[in-house]
Design a protein around this motif. Structure first.
Motif, PDB file in Angstrom:
ATOM      1  N   ARG A 108       0.831  -1.197   0.000  1.00  0.00           N
ATOM      2  CA  ARG A 108       0.000   0.000   0.000  1.00  0.00           C
ATOM      3  C   ARG A 108       0.864   1.244   0.000  1.00  0.00           C
ATOM      4  O   ARG A 108       1.787   1.381   0.811  1.00  0.00           O
ATOM      5  CB  ARG A 108      -0.926   0.012   1.222  1.00  0.00           C
ATOM      6  CG  ARG A 108      -1.875   1.205   1.237  1.00  0.00           C
ATOM      7  CD  ARG A 108      -2.955   1.037   2.302  1.00  0.00           C
ATOM      8  NE  ARG A 108      -3.893   2.145   2.251  1.00  0.00           N
ATOM      9  CZ  ARG A 108      -3.801   3.246   3.000  1.00  0.00           C
ATOM     10  NH1 ARG A 108      -2.795   3.373   3.850  1.00  0.00           N
ATOM     11  NH2 ARG A 108      -4.688   4.201   2.911  1.00  0.00           N
ATOM     12  N   ASP A 109       0.545   2.134  -0.908  1.00  0.00           N
ATOM     13  CA  ASP A 109       1.194   3.434  -0.978  1.00  0.00           C
ATOM     14  C   ASP A 109       0.180   4.465  -0.490  1.00  0.00           C
ATOM     15  O   ASP A 109      -0.919   4.576  -1.042  1.00  0.00           O
ATOM     16  CB  ASP A 109       1.614   3.734  -2.418  1.00  0.00           C
ATOM     17  CG  ASP A 109       2.452   5.005  -2.542  1.00  0.00           C
ATOM     18  OD1 ASP A 109       2.006   6.038  -2.017  1.00  0.00           O
ATOM     19  OD2 ASP A 109       3.538   4.934  -3.144  1.00  0.00           O
ATOM     20  N   GLY A 163      -2.667   4.327  -3.264  1.00  0.00           N
ATOM     21  CA  GLY A 163      -3.433   3.105  -3.055  1.00  0.00           C
ATOM     22  C   GLY A 163      -2.603   1.840  -3.065  1.00  0.00           C
ATOM     23  O   GLY A 163      -1.410   1.838  -2.748  1.00  0.00           O
ATOM     24  N   TRP A 164      -3.227   0.733  -3.481  1.00  0.00           N
ATOM     25  CA  TRP A 164      -2.634  -0.606  -3.407  1.00  0.00           C
ATOM     26  C   TRP A 164      -1.958  -0.990  -4.719  1.00  0.00           C
ATOM     27  O   TRP A 164      -2.478  -0.696  -5.804  1.00  0.00           O
ATOM     28  CB  TRP A 164      -3.705  -1.645  -3.076  1.00  0.00           C
ATOM     29  CG  TRP A 164      -4.291  -1.477  -1.701  1.00  0.00           C
ATOM     30  CD1 TRP A 164      -5.414  -0.792  -1.369  1.00  0.00           C
ATOM     31  CD2 TRP A 164      -3.768  -2.014  -0.488  1.00  0.00           C
ATOM     32  NE1 TRP A 164      -5.625  -0.853  -0.022  1.00  0.00           N
ATOM     33  CE2 TRP A 164      -4.637  -1.597   0.553  1.00  0.00           C
ATOM     34  CE3 TRP A 164      -2.650  -2.792  -0.170  1.00  0.00           C
ATOM     35  CZ2 TRP A 164      -4.431  -1.946   1.881  1.00  0.00           C
ATOM     36  CZ3 TRP A 164      -2.445  -3.138   1.155  1.00  0.00           C
ATOM     37  CH2 TRP A 164      -3.317  -2.719   2.164  1.00  0.00           C
ATOM     38  N   GLU A 195      -9.422  -0.393  -4.432  1.00  0.00           N
ATOM     39  CA  GLU A 195      -9.976  -1.515  -3.669  1.00  0.00           C
ATOM     40  C   GLU A 195      -9.285  -2.808  -4.116  1.00  0.00           C
ATOM     41  O   GLU A 195      -9.108  -3.037  -5.316  1.00  0.00           O
ATOM     42  CB  GLU A 195     -11.478  -1.666  -3.934  1.00  0.00           C
ATOM     43  CG  GLU A 195     -12.339  -0.469  -3.568  1.00  0.00           C
ATOM     44  CD  GLU A 195     -12.762  -0.480  -2.107  1.00  0.00           C
ATOM     45  OE1 GLU A 195     -12.565  -1.525  -1.435  1.00  0.00           O
ATOM     46  OE2 GLU A 195     -13.311   0.542  -1.648  1.00  0.00           O
ATOM     47  N   VAL A 196      -8.925  -3.644  -3.135  1.00  0.00           N
ATOM     48  CA  VAL A 196      -8.413  -4.987  -3.421  1.00  0.00           C
ATOM     49  C   VAL A 196      -9.228  -5.977  -2.599  1.00  0.00           C
ATOM     50  O   VAL A 196      -9.392  -5.806  -1.383  1.00  0.00           O
ATOM     51  CB  VAL A 196      -6.917  -5.125  -3.068  1.00  0.00           C
ATOM     52  CG1 VAL A 196      -6.464  -6.579  -3.247  1.00  0.00           C
ATOM     53  CG2 VAL A 196      -6.081  -4.207  -3.936  1.00  0.00           C
ATOM     54  N   LEU A 197      -9.739  -7.008  -3.264  1.00  0.00           N
ATOM     55  CA  LEU A 197     -10.490  -8.069  -2.588  1.00  0.00           C
ATOM     56  C   LEU A 197      -9.680  -9.354  -2.621  1.00  0.00           C
ATOM     57  O   LEU A 197      -9.297  -9.833  -3.697  1.00  0.00           O
ATOM     58  CB  LEU A 197     -11.842  -8.293  -3.274  1.00  0.00           C
ATOM     59  CG  LEU A 197     -12.640  -9.499  -2.756  1.00  0.00           C
ATOM     60  CD1 LEU A 197     -13.038  -9.302  -1.297  1.00  0.00           C
ATOM     61  CD2 LEU A 197     -13.876  -9.748  -3.625  1.00  0.00           C
ATOM     62  N   ARG A 206      -3.495  -4.546  12.463  1.00  0.00           N
ATOM     63  CA  ARG A 206      -2.991  -4.270  13.809  1.00  0.00           C
ATOM     64  C   ARG A 206      -3.250  -2.816  14.210  1.00  0.00           C
ATOM     65  O   ARG A 206      -3.515  -2.511  15.375  1.00  0.00           O
ATOM     66  CB  ARG A 206      -1.496  -4.567  13.862  1.00  0.00           C
ATOM     67  CG  ARG A 206      -0.888  -4.518  15.262  1.00  0.00           C
ATOM     68  CD  ARG A 206       0.598  -4.807  15.171  1.00  0.00           C
ATOM     69  NE  ARG A 206       0.840  -6.144  14.617  1.00  0.00           N
ATOM     70  CZ  ARG A 206       1.930  -6.469  13.926  1.00  0.00           C
ATOM     71  NH1 ARG A 206       2.867  -5.564  13.672  1.00  0.00           N
ATOM     72  NH2 ARG A 206       2.082  -7.706  13.474  1.00  0.00           N
ATOM     73  N   ALA A 207      -3.200  -1.906  13.245  1.00  0.00           N
ATOM     74  CA  ALA A 207      -3.391  -0.487  13.533  1.00  0.00           C
ATOM     75  C   ALA A 207      -4.819  -0.019  13.284  1.00  0.00           C
ATOM     76  O   ALA A 207      -5.101   1.177  13.358  1.00  0.00           O
ATOM     77  CB  ALA A 207      -2.418   0.341  12.696  1.00  0.00           C
ATOM     78  N   GLY A 208      -5.717  -0.955  12.960  1.00  0.00           N
ATOM     79  CA  GLY A 208      -7.103  -0.587  12.703  1.00  0.00           C
ATOM     80  C   GLY A 208      -7.529  -0.944  11.283  1.00  0.00           C
ATOM     81  O   GLY A 208      -6.808  -1.636  10.550  1.00  0.00           O
ATOM     82  N   PRO A 209      -8.703  -0.498  10.839  1.00  0.00           N
ATOM     83  CA  PRO A 209      -9.187  -0.814   9.491  1.00  0.00           C
ATOM     84  C   PRO A 209      -8.221  -0.349   8.410  1.00  0.00           C
ATOM     85  O   PRO A 209      -7.657   0.746   8.493  1.00  0.00           O
ATOM     86  CB  PRO A 209     -10.514  -0.063   9.412  1.00  0.00           C
ATOM     87  CG  PRO A 209     -10.941   0.110  10.831  1.00  0.00           C
ATOM     88  CD  PRO A 209      -9.677   0.285  11.618  1.00  0.00           C
ATOM     89  N   LEU A 210      -8.047  -1.190   7.390  1.00  0.00           N
ATOM     90  CA  LEU A 210      -7.165  -0.864   6.269  1.00  0.00           C
ATOM     91  C   LEU A 210      -8.010  -0.376   5.101  1.00  0.00           C
ATOM     92  O   LEU A 210      -8.770  -1.153   4.519  1.00  0.00           O
ATOM     93  CB  LEU A 210      -6.363  -2.099   5.853  1.00  0.00           C
ATOM     94  CG  LEU A 210      -5.144  -2.418   6.726  1.00  0.00           C
ATOM     95  CD1 LEU A 210      -4.570  -3.769   6.345  1.00  0.00           C
ATOM     96  CD2 LEU A 210      -4.087  -1.348   6.566  1.00  0.00           C
ATOM     97  N   PRO A 211      -7.912   0.876   4.724  1.00  0.00           N
ATOM     98  CA  PRO A 211      -8.740   1.413   3.636  1.00  0.00           C
ATOM     99  C   PRO A 211      -8.537   0.637   2.335  1.00  0.00           C
ATOM    100  O   PRO A 211      -7.408   0.441   1.888  1.00  0.00           O
ATOM    101  CB  PRO A 211      -8.247   2.857   3.496  1.00  0.00           C
ATOM    102  CG  PRO A 211      -7.607   3.182   4.812  1.00  0.00           C
ATOM    103  CD  PRO A 211      -7.024   1.901   5.301  1.00  0.00           C
TER     104      PRO A 211
END
Length: 542
Positions: free
Chosen positions: A132-133, A137-138, A152-154, A497-502
């Motif tokens: 992730r940048d 984005g990803w 978005e990545v699924l 670990r740090a919370g939700p990942l956008p």
């Protein structure tokens, strides 16, 4: 103004297909989508479990009438219509290869029909790195090339590569040191290749579930054997004997043979409503209390079903069975595996009334959608998660049952001496110079090969898949609990670990614990995919 979003889906089995169908159905005007699909396999939509190239002996554990997938956004027939089957064939069990061909055709139809504002690119590649940048984005790395960036990545890979457990690792090491084999039941062509050298020898199968039944069919019918007039006619190419074993030695129970028999176990609308209400209460309770709350809703329909079939059992007996299931699944059973096999066949055929376990299992199977609908969007406490998952997994020996015909064939093989269940219950396996011995001081229980038919549990800590392992080690993927899968939001969004990942989401088996009852074809096309698609659209509009 048109909002442009870029989406990558990693893994294009049924779960990926269900997600794309849900996305197409959810997209609104004002959103333009670039959709990149990554999967190294040649049949998108099918995945390895339903590969069209696998042996036709591998059957679904659903009759044709029960494969009632939601209609895709673009006109496409049901599986029964696609196979050209009439009502007489609705009780048959299609092969997994047939379903895979259907799903691949369903995917191709979706792509060919297209959708305004959507551009699809397929990459027959394995994604091995995801980064992730913060600025754009990803990014995905596959086969040395960089793809992206993506909003978005699924992750929809199914069961990623997993480290073998301690027992299996020892057996692999033993096999490498001599003329003996440890082979997985899948992919089936590798098992068939290995089995060509086992004619007249004794082999074992680790596990007593659906994959074991596939293994046994491949080792008998797959070697040219035939069933005729209730007897097994060997070809001479199959093993002399097959010894399946598991931790409890219990074979699965077959599904009811016909729709009429199956209908005897249907809960009423009121009973289903009571179950959903009990499940909502259970989610807010500690583990033991959660199961007790569920059992309060299970007991009344079990009593009704048993009474309707002239079975006189007390409420106390039913509650005692459920209490044992909560603490020690399967230990209610005092019969040997052959007697259990015979009893399951008789109940599934409607020849004998159902017992408590069979009745509970069939009712539980009919509540699987409700179980997912209530549990998956919730956030139970850790102890409750473990208790509910264990309860559901334990009942799979009834609720995920195979076709009756498969179990009848298994009994025929047992009676013919081709399948031997004397070591079925957690044998103390000894390693020998030429293989393994399942029964001490019994030379006839020496085997030259073990077929592994146990599906690994989706423990995040045991994953060896490069992409998943890297995300885990970086803290982007975290486990929701011990021996469980990834921590997720209700829409599949990953909580690191740090919370939700956008922009990072996961659907399927690797989310076990955040979601329940994941080993189901219907779950691939259900509410989980709809919630993910709605989340994608909502974020795009924001």
């Amino acid at each position: 103004m048109v909002q442009d979003i870029r989406i990558a889906v990693i893994g294009m089995g049924p779960r990926g297909l269900g997600a794309i169908e849900a996305l197409f159905a959810t997209l609104t005007d004002g959103i333009s989508v670039t959709l990149d699909l990554f999967d190294p396999r040649p049949c998108p939509g099918a995945g390895p479990n339903f590969s069209p190239s696998q042996n036709s002996l591998n059957l679904l554990n659903l009759p044709l009438r029960a494969v009632d997938l939601p209609s895709p956004p673009r006109n496409f027939p049901s599986l029964a219509e696609w196979l050209g089957q009439d009502k007489k064939a609705m009780e048959t069990y299609p092969s997994r290869a047939q379903l895979g061909s259907y799903l691949t055709g369903r995917f191709a139809n979706l792509v060919e029909a297209g959708q305004a504002g959507v551009t699809i690119s397929q990459h027959q590649l394995a994604a091995d790195q995801l980064l992730r940048d913060a600025a754009d984005g990803w990014w995905i790395r596959a086969a040395g090339a960089r793809h992206g960036p993506y909003d978005e990545v699924l992750l929809a890979q199914g069961q990623p590569a997993t480290a073998p457990d301690q027992q299996l690792a020892k057996w692999h090491e033993h096999a490498r040191c001599g003329v003996r084999d440890v082979v997985s039941v899948y992919p089936d062509h590798e098992l068939l290749d290995a089995a060509s050298g086992w004619a007249g020898k004794v082999v074992a199968v680790r596990g007593m579930g659906l994959a074991t039944l596939d293994a046994i069919r491949l080792l008998t019918l797959g070697q040219g054997g035939k069933f005729r007039d209730g007897e097994y006619l060997p070809s001479g190419r199959e093993p002399l004997r097959i010894l399946p074993f598991s931790l409890n030695g219990l074979p699965p129970y077959p599904k009811p043979e016909t729709l009429a028999i199956d209908a005897r176990f249907a809960p009423s609308r009121e009973e289903t409503g009571s179950f959903c209400a009990a499940l909502r209460r259970a989610i807010d309770l500690p583990g033991e209390g959660a199961i007790e709350a569920l059992c309060e809703a299970i007991v009344p329909p079990v009593i009704r079903v048993l009474e309707s079939q002239s079975v006189d059992l007390s409420e106390h007996e039913i509650r005692s069975w459920l209490a044992c299931e909560q603490n020690a699944p399967g230990e209610q059973e005092v019969r040997g595996p052959v007697d259990v096999l015979r009893a399951g066949i008789a109940m599934a055929a409607g020849e004998t009334p159902p017992d408590i376990g069979y009745t509970i299992g069939q009712i539980w199977r009919k509540w699987q959608n409700e179980l997912r609908e209530v549990y998956n969007p919730s956030a139970p406490r850790p102890g409750t998660i473990s208790a509910l998952i264990a309860f559901d997994e334990g009942l799979k020996r009834y609720s995920y049952g195979p076709p009756l015909s498969t179990m009848t064939e298994l009994l025929t093989l047992v009676e013919a001496g081709r399948v031997d269940l004397r070591a079925a219950n957690d044998p103390d396996i000894l390693m020998t110079r030429d293989g393994w011995q399942l029964v001490e001081e019994d030379e006839t229980a020496r085997v030259v090969a073990i077929v592994d038919a146990v599906l690994p549990t989706p423990q995040l800590g045991q994953m060896t898949d490069p992409l998943i392992a890297a995300l885990r080690d970086s803290g982007d993927l975290t486990a929701i609990g011990p021996k469980l899968g990834v921590k997720l939001r209700p829409d599949g969004g990953v909580i690191g670990r740090a919370g939700p990942l956008p922009g990072l989401s996961l659907l399927g088996r690797l989310g076990l614990g955040s979601v329940i009852a994941v080993d189901s074809l219907h779950d691939c096309f259900g509410a989980a995919a709809d919630r993910w698609a709605a989340g994608v659209v909502s974020r795009a509009l924001r």
